[in-house]
Design an enzyme around this catalytic site. Structure first.
Site, short mmCIF file in Angstrom:
data_model
loop_
_atom_site.label_atom_id
_atom_site.label_comp_id
_atom_site.label_asym_id
_atom_site.label_seq_id
_atom_site.Cartn_x
_atom_site.Cartn_y
_atom_site.Cartn_z
N ASP A 500 37.50 -10.87 3.15
CA ASP A 500 36.37 -11.24 4.00
C ASP A 500 36.07 -10.09 4.94
OD1 ASP A 500 34.42 -12.47 5.47
OD2 ASP A 500 35.80 -13.66 6.67
N GLY A 553 33.57 -11.76 13.20
CA GLY A 553 34.64 -10.81 12.94
C GLY A 553 35.22 -11.00 11.56
N GLU A 554 35.83 -9.93 11.04
CA GLU A 554 36.38 -9.97 9.68
C GLU A 554 37.49 -11.02 9.59
OE1 GLU A 554 38.11 -6.93 6.27
OE2 GLU A 554 37.11 -6.18 8.07
N GLY A 555 37.40 -11.88 8.61
CA GLY A 555 38.36 -12.96 8.40
C GLY A 555 37.85 -14.31 8.82
#
Length: 625
Positions: A500, A553-555
């Site tokens: 992700d 945000g990533e994740g």
């Protein structure tokens, strides 16, 4: 069973330990259970024994069916081999099965061969199976030959079956302790289910049972499951060993090099799972695009009836990139985000808590300004790859079933764009997303500085090799190298990884040159509108499951999607076959399912045993009763 995530489980325990009740709680969510009784007939005059059997029968729901195998101990293996993927079997218990096996009426026989056949049937069984067995090896050695023969045969059976099962649990004084395959979370959930099974539910207005309120999420549980060790030293000759034997090994330890032969997902289980979905009793057109999720889970779990992931770990990799790559990022912001996650605060920590996932923060070495010099040295790349592999090994040893890759470093988007430019021929300006400030404004000047940094880095390294390790050294940085090591280590240990964000996808591109199998263990929840993620997913052949376009945000997208993905897998595993496709005369004749299933009345007096109670008896003649 589908909720707990295990296909085959062996439940061990002593006399009156509560092992049968615990085993019954494991299959309590199954719509239909086939109870396989293994015990021989008891003495009709033994009223106390008959009372025990009656108590066992009284605990079983009316929807369960009972099948006897006492007449032939070899028949149990045949029953398991013929079980369908959508079935749930409860075998209670192997003590009675061993007693029948040793009965003089069934001798001479190859007891060792029969035990091996049973273990092999369990290993290849496509149904969900829970087996109960007494643990008598902790008592004194029997003083009679018959007693010693029974304990020896039962011990050999327990060892063979435990080796064949996905999970093994020992119940002592009603308290389950998982010995194989489970995590503390899943074990606690099963224990709670056993306790709830004995607690009367409140009745609703219509008289239906009302389920208890779920436990509230405790953010204190969102922390590092095991504190990650420091980055290994970068000197030549650093040794780190691994139980994965698919890799070339030298005296210095683990060697990560191009062309590694790592495992592939099961090529048959995925298509079988998708074919099975077409037979399920669903009112609509099915699962739509999420059908591919079931196929992916089936292939990575090696079964056409995949279970929902219960043990999930998020690896938040925090590593900054110096120079123009981090233009537009506030200094110290990534460290603050990582600190929040460690303390169980912030968006990612809360999402992890809501999804029931562990969160582990991993510090990566900072990368130099790629427009001026290599981001990392060759030794740092080797060390970071090994470190990422070690993180995947730790997760596998802890029973983690799914890893989620996340990142929080400054300049990660530019580093990922540089990797795409080097490995996929992308134009940096086309794959670099817009820079958004903390106040939500578009910063075009920062975006241009990032583009210039990537362009200059590509020019500086134009004569360098585009091999995986060279790309990581010249352009990638510590976070991308660790993420690549995680993908390789997870592949070696057969753990799927949910990607992700740009760091995870860029790591997937780099991993192709080291082990092409890694991309087949990757799942993409959402592209998030990121142009780099879109292009990398297309190159890797990954189709996003959703289109949420969150900007947390990533994740974050993966954690938002995780509960829904679990629900889909649980639904696919639990739904029965559509009546029109069910085999048997009832389906052909159109029997109304609303009518209660005919149940043969219990005999008035003591009859054949349909279970093996907790206490086993062996008389001098060798017949257990």
């Amino acid at each position: 069973m589908s909720v707990d995530g295990w296909n085959t489980v062996l439940v061990l325990g002593g006399i009156r330990s509560g092992k049968s009740e615990f085993a019954e709680s494991l299959v309590g969510d199954a719509p239909v259970v086939r109870y396989v009784a293994t015990s021989p007939e008891g003495d009709p005059q033994d009223t106390e024994w008959a009372a025990r059997l009656a108590a066992h029968r009284a605990r079983r729901p009316g929807s369960w069916t009972t099948e006897e195998t006492a007449s032939d101990p070899r028949r149990l293996a045949d029953v398991l081999a013929a079980a369908e993927p959508n079935e749930t079997l409860l075998v209670d218990d192997l003590g009675g099965w061993v007693a029948v096996l040793l009965d003089p009426a069934h001798q001479p026989a190859d007891d060792t061969g029969t035990i091996a056949e049973l273990a092999e049937a369990i290993r290849h069984c496509t149904a969900r199976v829970v087996l109960v067995s007494p643990e008598v090896g902790l008592s004194l050695v029997p003083t009679t030959p018959v007693g010693r023969a029974f304990t020896d045969a039962l011990g050999a059976t327990n060892r063979a079956v435990a080796d064949a099962c996905d999970g093994v649990v020992l119940v002592i004084a009603g308290q389950p302790t998982w010995l194989k395959g489970a995590t503390p979370r899943s074990a606690g959930a099963a224990a709670g289910a056993a306790a709830r099974a004995e607690t009367p539910r409140a009745a609703g207005a219509n008289g239906a049972a009302v389920a208890p309120m779920p436990d509230l999420v405790d953010l204190s549980d969102v922390s590092n499951p095991t504190p990650p060790p420091p980055m290994p030293p970068t000197e030549n000759g650093t040794a780190w060993s691994t139980p994965t034997m698919a890799l070339p090994m030298v005296s210095t330890g683990l060697v990560i090099q191009p062309g590694m032969e790592l495992p592939m997902p099961d090529e048959y289980a995925g298509p079988q799972a998708i074919e099975r979905l077409a037979t399920l009793d669903v009112p609509g057109a099915g699962l739509g695009v999420l059908t591919q999720l079931v196929g992916f889970a089936a292939a990575t779990q090696g079964t056409p009836t995949p279970a929902a992931w219960t043990s999930v770990r998020v690896l938040l990799i925090n590593g900054d990139h110096a120079g123009g790559a981090s233009a537009g990022n506030r200094p110290g912001e990534s460290a603050r985000r990582a600190g929040q996650a460690r303390a169980g605060r912030g968006a990612l920590a809360r999402l992890a808590a809501e999804a029931g996932a562990g969160l582990q923060v991993v510090d990566a070495p900072s990368a130099a300004a790629m427009e001026d010099e290599p981001a990392l040295t060759g030794e740092q790349v080797e060390s970071a790859l090994r470190y990422g592999w070690q993180l995947a090994e730790q997760a596998a040893e802890a029973g983690v079933q799914l890893l989620v890759l996340a990142a929080s470093g400054a300049g990660t988007e530019a580093a990922a764009a540089a990797v795409l430019a080097a490995t996929a021929g992308a134009e940096p300006a086309a794959v670099l997303g817009r820079v958004v400030t903390d106040t939500g404004e578009i910063d075009d000047a920062a975006w241009m500085r990032r583009c210039a940094a990537v362009r200059d880095a590509m020019h500086r390294s134009r004569l360098s090799s585009r091999a995986a390790k060279d790309v990581l050294a010249e352009l990638g940085g510590g976070d991308l190298a660790i993420a690549t090591g995680v993908l390789l280590g997870a592949t070696a240990r057969r753990i799927p990884v949910m990607l992700d964000g740009p760091v995870g996808l860029a790591a997937g591109l780099v991993s192709r040159d080291l082990a092409g199998q890694a991309r087949h263990w990757c799942l993409l929840a959402d592209h998030g509108g990121d142009p780099a993620v879109k292009l990398a997913a297309d190159v890797l052949g990954l189709t996003p499951l959703l289109d949420l376009r969150l900007g947390l945000g990533e994740g974050a997208n993966a954690l938002v999607a995780l509960p829904m993905l679990r629900s889909v897998l649980a639904l696919a595993a639990a739904l029965p076959t559509h009546p029109s496709l069910a085999a048997g005369d009832e389906a052909d004749e159109g029997v109304d399912e609303a009518e209660p299933e005919f149940a043969e009345p219990e005999p008035a007096g003591p009859g054949p045993t349909s279970t093996e109670p907790d206490e086993e008896r062996v008389d001098p003649s060798g017949r257990a009763g």
